[in-house]
Design a protein around this motif. Structure first.
Motif, PDB file in Angstrom:
ATOM      1  N   MET A 133       1.919   1.957  -3.618  1.00 50.20           N
ATOM      2  CA  MET A 133       0.974   1.895  -4.514  1.00 50.20           C
ATOM      3  C   MET A 133       0.722   3.218  -5.162  1.00 50.20           C
ATOM      4  SD  MET A 133      -1.368   0.044  -5.618  1.00 50.20           S
ATOM      5  CE  MET A 133      -2.066  -1.226  -4.483  1.00 50.20           C
ATOM      6  N   SER A 161      -3.595   2.929   4.065  1.00 50.83           N
ATOM      7  CA  SER A 161      -4.906   2.924   3.222  1.00 50.83           C
ATOM      8  C   SER A 161      -5.574   4.060   3.112  1.00 50.83           C
ATOM      9  CB  SER A 161      -5.961   1.740   3.680  1.00 50.83           C
ATOM     10  OG  SER A 161      -6.211   1.828   5.129  1.00 50.83           O
ATOM     11  N   CYS A 167      -3.358   1.770  -8.959  1.00 51.28           N
ATOM     12  CA  CYS A 167      -4.391   1.549  -8.104  1.00 51.28           C
ATOM     13  C   CYS A 167      -5.753   1.609  -8.732  1.00 51.28           C
ATOM     14  CB  CYS A 167      -4.518   2.720  -6.970  1.00 51.28           C
ATOM     15  SG  CYS A 167      -5.596   2.669  -5.729  1.00 51.28           S
ATOM     16  N   LYS A 168      -5.955   2.530  -9.845  1.00 49.60           N
ATOM     17  CA  LYS A 168      -6.813   2.516 -10.687  1.00 49.60           C
ATOM     18  C   LYS A 168      -7.270   1.150 -11.328  1.00 49.60           C
ATOM     19  CE  LYS A 168      -7.477   7.430 -10.844  1.00 49.60           C
ATOM     20  NZ  LYS A 168      -7.658   8.707 -11.629  1.00 49.60           N
ATOM     21  N   PHE A 177      -9.673   1.261  -0.811  1.00 49.18           N
ATOM     22  CA  PHE A 177      -9.225   0.381   0.223  1.00 49.18           C
ATOM     23  C   PHE A 177      -9.935   0.559   1.463  1.00 49.18           C
ATOM     24  CE2 PHE A 177      -5.414   0.470  -2.490  1.00 49.18           C
ATOM     25  CZ  PHE A 177      -5.312  -0.887  -2.818  1.00 49.18           C
ATOM     26  N   LEU A 219       0.894  -1.191   0.206  1.00 45.94           N
ATOM     27  CA  LEU A 219      -0.072  -0.147  -0.047  1.00 45.94           C
ATOM     28  C   LEU A 219       0.849   1.367   0.191  1.00 45.94           C
ATOM     29  CD1 LEU A 219      -2.897  -1.071   2.488  1.00 45.94           C
ATOM     30  CD2 LEU A 219      -3.081  -0.162   0.037  1.00 45.94           C
ATOM     31  N   SER A 222      -7.881  -4.697  -2.936  1.00 44.03           N
ATOM     32  CA  SER A 222      -8.591  -4.430  -1.781  1.00 44.03           C
ATOM     33  C   SER A 222      -9.261  -5.826  -1.241  1.00 44.03           C
ATOM     34  CB  SER A 222      -9.706  -3.547  -2.009  1.00 44.03           C
ATOM     35  OG  SER A 222     -10.457  -3.077  -1.104  1.00 44.03           O
ATOM     36  N   GLU A 277      -1.252   5.875  -8.152  1.00 38.74           N
ATOM     37  CA  GLU A 277      -2.523   5.928  -8.715  1.00 38.74           C
ATOM     38  C   GLU A 277      -2.860   5.238  -9.879  1.00 38.74           C
ATOM     39  OE1 GLU A 277      -5.950   9.519  -9.194  1.00 38.74           O
ATOM     40  OE2 GLU A 277      -3.534  10.095  -8.845  1.00 38.74           O
ATOM     41  N   TYR A 293      -7.090   8.575  -3.425  1.00 38.73           N
ATOM     42  CA  TYR A 293      -7.532   7.429  -4.503  1.00 38.73           C
ATOM     43  C   TYR A 293      -7.529   5.998  -3.746  1.00 38.73           C
ATOM     44  CZ  TYR A 293      -2.197   6.726  -4.996  1.00 38.73           C
ATOM     45  OH  TYR A 293      -1.006   6.596  -4.821  1.00 38.73           O
ATOM     46  N   LYS A 294      -6.481   6.021  -2.407  1.00 39.97           N
ATOM     47  CA  LYS A 294      -6.400   4.905  -2.010  1.00 39.97           C
ATOM     48  C   LYS A 294      -7.484   4.752  -0.860  1.00 39.97           C
ATOM     49  CE  LYS A 294      -1.241   4.462  -1.751  1.00 39.97           C
ATOM     50  NZ  LYS A 294      -0.027   4.562  -0.836  1.00 39.97           N
ATOM     51  N   GLY A 322      -6.846  -1.749  -7.979  1.00 39.09           N
ATOM     52  CA  GLY A 322      -7.046  -1.658  -6.645  1.00 39.09           C
ATOM     53  C   GLY A 322      -8.169  -2.262  -6.303  1.00 39.09           C
TER      54      GLY A 322
END
Length: 763
Positions: free
Chosen positions: A256, A298, A261-262, A308, A253, A269, A258, A303-304, A265
């Motif tokens: 991570m 998280s 993550c997109k 998450f 995390l 998660s 962006e 964005y996280k 993620g």
């Protein structure tokens, strides 16, 4: 149709019995024979009876189970034969289907059979180019629910790694990245919750991961997903701790980005929340740190936080953590406001208990009191709240009130009754505390402990008295000081206040203040010229004896007419003598006591006897006094003389009596004897030890003065009685010798401590 249904059901039961028996006995031959028998019977059935949806599903379910168990046996030939005998058209149809939509639909229905088929073919003949193309398409479409229950996961993963160099060319890096995320999610439950006994993947996956990340084909974060797959296998094989997964989640995390993550993620998660849900933490500080890092990471960015949030929502299992005594995690999650209001409301007791376990007493007390206000004050709630009032707040009356309420609600609970009894004893003890503190101060502290009390008193004008302040004001440092502070706390003389630091208990402060800032109270009682007092000695003979003793013991106190109860410890001797002797002890005295000037301990006593000791009651009293002194261990020397004995004769008699006593005890090695002997100078009583020989004296003299002066030395004479060395030297050597006389004497005294004097004579 019913016959077919009954037959399938019958052999489904037989198959389940067979797998249970195999897992108990490990008899693979018997289980293989049973599978082969069931396959043969089902293969001989009339296929026209299984065309309905319901019957077809039962039939294919049977095929799935048979293939799955053949792979558990690692019998790939048996597995291959099941496809050929029960569903011969399925592999061919799937592999040769050109219509992508139809192929994808087949994959959705038979994903477990498709994946197990690839595994079997890989282990039998290797995957063909036709099969490889379909495998590539399968991995593009792969989702975490595909073939979840009936796919042999270890063998499928093993096949994927063996064929990776081939199938990765059939999909894009982005598609492969998604596949590894889906695969990791797919592995979690079976690998971490219901692990097989025959996993041997860890080293293989680790080697693959180590090599593959060097190629840099994927996004760097994608390799962390591959690493996570490796760790899941490692934990399943008990080669890694479960906590490692949680730790890696926070690390993942943290790094991570962006874009990644997109893309992944949502899947990650799911993985991380699943991992934390399955995690059974110990509640140790390290586990709290792990959870803290995950929570922080998280929520570190928007964005996280969006993606998450389910880690917090679904991953934190308050009931499980409490059940496993992970109290520090429950307390941490509550303080970080990770629990919903509804969860707090339904778990107030568990949270309060966890907070109290972590010494967050005020917060725990608040929750317990809310339970009582909401009429949920069970015996446990009342008891736990009372414990805080008693042991932390020292509010014993309030604690007793809640203990009694708990006992009233649950009178059969012995714990509550014991707590009531203990609290009442503590209330009694608290009332007696000032008296106990004063006694401890005077009876159980030495100079060092008292000096710390004085220092704390002098520092009380500071805002807060710390250990560093006490160190700076005294010679006590570090652990030595902490040990003394702890001792003073145990004696109830000092306490630590969170705001003011170290403070004296009130009764002790009064005593210390009276010593540090003394106030002299004066009162003169005027006489009316009456003379109603007397000298401390009764007879001239006693005065003479006193003078002799002060001359023989110049380094000691000589106290006349000492009460026995003053120099003998009554508390100790009372258990060893009868009531008659004890009563006499309180009345009697000894004529003279020789006292050490440093410790104020007696070392020797003298009693002057007379002809009155030969008649009653003095005769019996003398026996009583002898018994008391024998029991106490304090030596008593009795002497009898009359006033006609002159001073020098009396002095010599006392010397001889003391010498006799010293010689009697000189062979003893106990601590008390050593103390007495170290306190008395034996030379003063004519006891000489380690006398030097004439040869030793001559050798030392020659070495000190040199050959020339030694040649002019006529005589070395040692007076043993007086311990005096007399040296006669020729007049011609006098100027040389007088220059270094003092130095020579000093060195002789050092070498021969027995010497009292060195005297020079000239011839």
């Amino acid at each position: 149709m019913n016959e077919t249904h009954d037959l399938l059901e019958k052999y489904q039961i037989k198959l389940k019995e067979g797998i249970r028996e195999y897992r108990d006995t490990k008899d693979s031959l018997q289980f293989r024979a049973k599978i082969d028998e069931i396959v043969s019977i089902i293969a001989s059935m009339d296929n026209s009876n299984i065309k309905t949806d319901e019957m077809f599903e039962s039939y294919m379910g049977m095929a799935r189970d048979l293939v799955y168990y053949s792979l558990e046996l690692k019998d790939f030939h048996l597995g291959d034969s099941i496809y050929k005998r029960l569903c011969p058209g399925l592999p061919t149809s799937f592999l040769q289907e050109k219509d992508i939509d139809k192929k994808k639909k087949q994959w959705g229905f038979y994903s477990d059979l498709v994946m197990n088929y690839f595994t079997i073919q890989h282990n039998l003949n290797g995957i063909s180019s036709e099969q490889l193309l379909s495998l590539g398409m399968v991995l593009k479409w792969f989702k975490r629910y595909n073939g979840y229950f009936d796919t042999d996961k270890p063998l499928f993963i093993d096949m994927l790694i063996d064929t990776h160099s081939e199938w990765k060319e059939l999909i894009t890096p982005e598609e492969e990245e998604t596949f590894w995320t889906e695969l990791t999610n797919w592995m979690i439950q079976d690998f971490l919750n219901a692990v097989s006994d025959n996993l041997t993947l860890y080293k293989k996956v680790k080697s693959f991961y180590t090599s593959y990340k060097k190629t840099k084909r994927l996004d760097p974060l994608a390799y962390r997903v591959v690493e996570y797959a490796m760790l899941i296998v490692g934990v399943a094989e008990k080669k890694l701790e479960y906590t490692t997964l949680v730790d890696k989640a926070s690390s993942f995390l943290k790094h991570m980005k962006e874009p990644f993550c997109k893309r992944q993620g949502e899947g990650l998660s799911e993985i991380f929340s699943e991992i934390i849900t399955l995690w059974i933490p110990t509640g140790h500080f390290s586990d709290t740190q792990l959870l803290g890092r995950i929570v922080r990471e998280s929520n570190s960015t928007t964005y996280k936080k969006e993606v998450f949030s389910k880690i917090i929502t679904y991953g934190i299992d308050l009931s499980k953590w409490y059940k496993n005594k992970a109290y520090s995690l429950v307390a941490y999650a509550y303080e970080e406001e990770l629990f919903s209001e509804k969860k707090v409301e339904s778990h107030r007791f568990e949270i309060a208990f966890s907070l109290a376990n972590g010494k967050k007493y005020e917060k725990a007390k608040k929750l317990y009191e809310e339970l009582i206000q909401n009429e949920q004050g069970s015996g446990a709630v009342l008891n736990n709240l009372a414990v805080i009032y008693r042991d932390i707040d020292k509010n014993y009356d309030k604690a007793l009130e809640f203990f009694e309420l708990a006992a009233k609600n649950e009178p059969e609970e012995e714990l509550f009754q014991r707590n009531i009894k203990t609290t009442m004893e503590m209330i009694k003890k608290e009332k007696e505390k000032p008296k106990r503190q004063i006694e401890n101060y005077f009876k159980k502290t030495d100079k060092q402990l008292k000096s710390i009390c004085f220092t704390i008193y002098k520092l009380e004008d500071l805002d807060k008295v710390t250990i560093e302040d006490i160190e700076n004001a005294t010679s006590f440092k570090g652990t030595y000081l902490k040990k003394h502070l702890s001792q003073l706390e145990n004696l109830e003389l000092i306490f630590f206040d969170a705001e003011k630091g170290w403070k004296l208990e009130s009764p002790i402060r009064v005593k210390v203040a009276s010593y540090v800032d003394p106030k002299l109270e004066r009162q003169i009682i005027r006489n009316n010229r009456a003379v109603m007092y007397r000298p401390i000695f009764y007879h001239e003979a006693e005065i003479t004896l006193y003078r002799v003793l002060t001359e023989l013991f110049p380094q000691h106190f000589v106290f006349p007419n000492m009460d026995l109860k003053t120099i003998i410890q009554v508390e100790k001797i009372r258990d060893y003598i009868g009531s008659e002797l004890l009563d006499y002890l309180f009345k009697a005295h000894v004529d003279f006591a020789i006292i050490e000037t440093k410790t104020y301990f007696p070392i020797l006593t003298f009693e002057r006897d007379s002809e009155f000791q030969d008649v009653e009651p003095q005769k019996s009293n003398a026996v009583k006094k002898n018994t008391i002194f024998e029991t106490s261990g304090l030596p008593l020397i009795r002497i009898r003389y009359n006033s006609a004995m002159d001073y020098e004769r009396l002095k010599e008699e006392i010397k001889q009596a003391t010498k006799e006593y010293i010689l009697q005890i000189s062979g003893n090695t106990d601590a008390e004897t050593r103390r007495i002997l170290e306190s008395i100078d034996p030379k003063r009583f004519g006891i000489l030890k380690d006398l030097p020989s004439d040869d030793e004296l001559k050798e030392a003299w020659k070495k000190l003065v040199g050959n020339m002066v030694a040649a002019h030395t006529n005589l070395l004479e040692f007076d043993q009685e007086q311990c005096v060395l007399r040296v006669t030297v020729e007049e011609t050597a006098r100027p040389v010798l007088e220059l270094g006389a003092e130095s020579i004497k000093s060195k002789l005294y050092q070498q021969f401590p027995i010497l009292n004097s060195v005297q020079f004579y000239w011839s």
